[in-house]
Structure formats: structure tokens, C-alpha cells
Design a protein around this motif. Structure first.
Motif, PDB file in Angstrom:
ATOM      1  N   GLY A  52       0.807  -1.209   0.000  1.00  0.00           N
ATOM      2  CA  GLY A  52       0.000   0.000   0.000  1.00  0.00           C
ATOM      3  C   GLY A  52       0.841   1.260   0.000  1.00  0.00           C
ATOM      4  N   LEU A  53       2.012   1.173  -0.644  1.00  0.00           N
ATOM      5  CA  LEU A  53       2.949   2.302  -0.684  1.00  0.00           C
ATOM      6  C   LEU A  53       3.384   2.541  -2.125  1.00  0.00           C
ATOM      7  CD1 LEU A  53       5.040   1.238   2.432  1.00  0.00           C
ATOM      8  CD2 LEU A  53       3.470   3.187   2.325  1.00  0.00           C
ATOM      9  N   SER A  54       4.128   3.601  -2.337  1.00  0.00           N
ATOM     10  CA  SER A  54       4.537   3.977  -3.691  1.00  0.00           C
ATOM     11  C   SER A  54       5.921   3.441  -4.023  1.00  0.00           C
ATOM     12  CB  SER A  54       4.537   5.501  -3.829  1.00  0.00           C
ATOM     13  OG  SER A  54       5.582   6.063  -3.039  1.00  0.00           O
ATOM     14  N   THR A  55       6.236   3.432  -5.323  1.00  0.00           N
ATOM     15  CA  THR A  55       7.578   3.016  -5.744  1.00  0.00           C
ATOM     16  C   THR A  55       8.618   4.007  -5.229  1.00  0.00           C
ATOM     17  OG1 THR A  55       7.245   4.149  -7.864  1.00  0.00           O
ATOM     18  CG2 THR A  55       6.790   1.779  -7.791  1.00  0.00           C
ATOM     19  N   ARG A  56       8.256   5.285  -5.158  1.00  0.00           N
ATOM     20  CA  ARG A  56       9.196   6.268  -4.604  1.00  0.00           C
ATOM     21  C   ARG A  56       9.564   5.898  -3.180  1.00  0.00           C
ATOM     22  NH1 ARG A  56       8.877  10.179  -1.086  1.00  0.00           N
ATOM     23  NH2 ARG A  56       6.600  10.045  -0.970  1.00  0.00           N
ATOM     24  N   GLN A  57       8.566   5.501  -2.401  1.00  0.00           N
ATOM     25  CA  GLN A  57       8.837   5.103  -1.020  1.00  0.00           C
ATOM     26  C   GLN A  57       9.658   3.816  -0.961  1.00  0.00           C
ATOM     27  OE1 GLN A  57       4.618   5.246  -0.068  1.00  0.00           O
ATOM     28  NE2 GLN A  57       5.010   6.784   1.525  1.00  0.00           N
ATOM     29  N   PHE A  58       9.442   2.920  -1.912  1.00  0.00           N
ATOM     30  CA  PHE A  58      10.251   1.693  -1.938  1.00  0.00           C
ATOM     31  C   PHE A  58      11.727   2.036  -2.115  1.00  0.00           C
ATOM     32  CE2 PHE A  58      12.535  -1.677  -4.102  1.00  0.00           C
ATOM     33  CZ  PHE A  58      12.195  -2.803  -3.363  1.00  0.00           C
ATOM     34  N   TYR A  59      12.011   2.916  -3.078  1.00  0.00           N
ATOM     35  CA  TYR A  59      13.408   3.241  -3.359  1.00  0.00           C
ATOM     36  C   TYR A  59      14.030   4.146  -2.303  1.00  0.00           C
ATOM     37  CZ  TYR A  59      12.960   0.842  -7.782  1.00  0.00           C
ATOM     38  OH  TYR A  59      12.774  -0.131  -8.731  1.00  0.00           O
ATOM     39  N   GLU A  60      13.225   4.670  -1.403  1.00  0.00           N
ATOM     40  CA  GLU A  60      13.789   5.344  -0.237  1.00  0.00           C
ATOM     41  C   GLU A  60      14.365   4.337   0.751  1.00  0.00           C
ATOM     42  OE1 GLU A  60      10.638   7.620   1.415  1.00  0.00           O
ATOM     43  OE2 GLU A  60      10.730   9.197  -0.109  1.00  0.00           O
ATOM     44  N   GLU A  61      13.864   3.076   0.709  1.00  0.00           N
ATOM     45  CA  GLU A  61      14.275   2.047   1.657  1.00  0.00           C
ATOM     46  C   GLU A  61      15.226   1.021   1.059  1.00  0.00           C
ATOM     47  OE1 GLU A  61      13.459   2.373   4.749  1.00  0.00           O
ATOM     48  OE2 GLU A  61      12.214   4.121   4.282  1.00  0.00           O
TER      49      GLU A  61
END
Length: 221
Positions: A55-64
Motif C-alpha cells: 500500500g505504498l509507492s515506488t518512490r517510497q520503496f526506493y527510499e528504503e
């Protein structure tokens, strides 16, 4: 780190940036555990699949994470950490036992930890195989930690006079390899056996190579 997106700082909805980041990371890890360990598997999963499940964005994925391999690698370490904590927690409870009971409880603490959740089993023994040289190194590093643990246990058993005095590193390495090989084959359905049968087979293999027999157990009161 170059190329890594920096998440926003400050408080939002009563939570700090660090708290929000920890929550995002937890959701990505849970999504990866489900998709890699119970769903289509690592090789059939895309970043967008993980983001949708979390339930999150790809931008948030690449932050992690840099990529899906990073996520898989962290899950692999998590599964091993769970098993290691289980074994370490059992150690104080078995120090007074004879060698058969002691090794049995320690190995069962490990085996229970890696098989209680089938997703853990699949990630630890199946999904990480052959992904990349980097993950192979991570696997070998963790295997080396288990080898070192077995060697320390063997040294303690030698000091107690329970097993013959010799270098058990090859034995420990062979046993860790057997665990990984048999657990892989069992997890993918190549071995027609129950989990209990697999655990018992591995345990008997370990006791045999350490030359531990029932005759060495202390007599009861």
C-alpha cells in the motif's frame, strides 16, 4: 549515498520521520515475505507488486531499498536472526543436559524457528539460491556463523569428555550444507517426508558424526 532519495524529515500526524520510515520499511518487509515466501516468489515479483501489497509507492520503496534483491537479502537475514535468537535462548536451558538431549534441543530450537512459518522456510532455503554473487556471499557468511556455533559446541563437548578430541570444522560445514540441501529439497516437494522426519534425519546425522550414543547419557536418579 548517491542516487538514494532522502525521505522528508519532521513530524507528521504525530509521528517522527524515523517512526514513519520504520513503519514503511515494516510494510515493505511484510509484503516481501508474503510475495517471496507464499506468493509467486522472488523471480516472479516486481517492485510494483511489492508496493501494491504494501500500500505504498515506488518512490517510497526506493527510499528504503535499492532493488528487490536488497529486500530479499534483508528478509533472509531476518529469518536467520529469528533462528539464531531461538537457539541462543535455548542455550542456558540445556547446559546441564547430556549430549543427546542438549544437541536435540538446540537443533530443534533452530528447526522449529525456520519451519514454523513456511514463508521463512522458502526464503531461507529456496528463494535466495542462485540470485546473485552478492546474495551467495551473504548466504555463505551466515552459514559460516552456524559453522562457528557448532564448532564452539563441539569444543565444549570435548572439554566435558563427551566426544573425541579433534577438529570438527569439516563436520560442522558438512552438516550445515546437509541442512540447507535437505531443507531445500523438502521445501520444493522433492522429498516425500514430514517436517518431523526431516528434522529427525538431520539430527541423527549430527549425533552420528559427533560419535554421540545413548551410552554416553548420564544415568537417571
Amino acid at each position: 549515498m548517491a542516487g538514494r532519495i532522502t525521505p522528508a524529515a519532521g513530524r507528521y500526524a504525530g509521528r517522527s520521520a524515523a517512526e514513519r520510515q520504520a513503519e514503511r520499511r515494516r510494510r515493505f518487509l511484510e509484503a516481501g515475505l508474503e510475495l517471496f515466501g507464499a506468493g509467486p516468489g522472488y523471480r516472479a515479483t516486481k517492485v510494483t507488486d511489492v508496493c501494491r501489497a504494501a500500500g505504498l509507492s515506488t518512490r517510497q520503496f526506493y527510499e528504503e531499498f535499492h532493488d528487490l534483491e536488497d529486500l530479499l537479502g534483508e528478509l533472509y537475514l531476518h529469518v536467520n536472526d529469528v533462528a539464531e535468537r531461538s537457539v541462543q535462548a535455548a542455550l542456558p536451558q540445556v547446559e546441564h543436559l547430556g549430549p543427546i538431549d542438549r544437541y536435540t534441543r538446540l537443533f530443534r530450537a533452530y528447526a522449529t524457528a525456520v519451519t514454523a512459518d513456511p514463508r521463512h522456510t522458502r526464503i531461507a532455503f529456496v528463494e535466495v539460491i542462485g540470485v546473485s554473487p552478492r546474495l551467495d556471499r551473504r548466504r555463505l557468511e551466515r552459514r559460516a556463523r552456524w559453522v562457528d556455533f557448532l564448532c564452539r559446541q563441539a569444543e565444549a563437548a570435548i572439554a566435558r569428555g563427551e566426544i573425541p578430541a579433534r577438529d570438527y570444522r569439516v563436520t560442522a560445514t558438512a552438516f550445515v550444507g546437509a541442512v540447507n540441501g535437505l531443507m531445500h529439497d523438502w521445501a520444493v516437494g522433492w522429498v516425500d517426508a514430514t517436517c518431523e522426519q526431516v528434522i529427525d534425519e538431520l539430527l541423527q546425522m549430527l549425533l552420528s558424526r559427533l560419535h554421540i550414543t545413548a551410552a554416553q547419557e548420564p544415568e537417571g536418579p
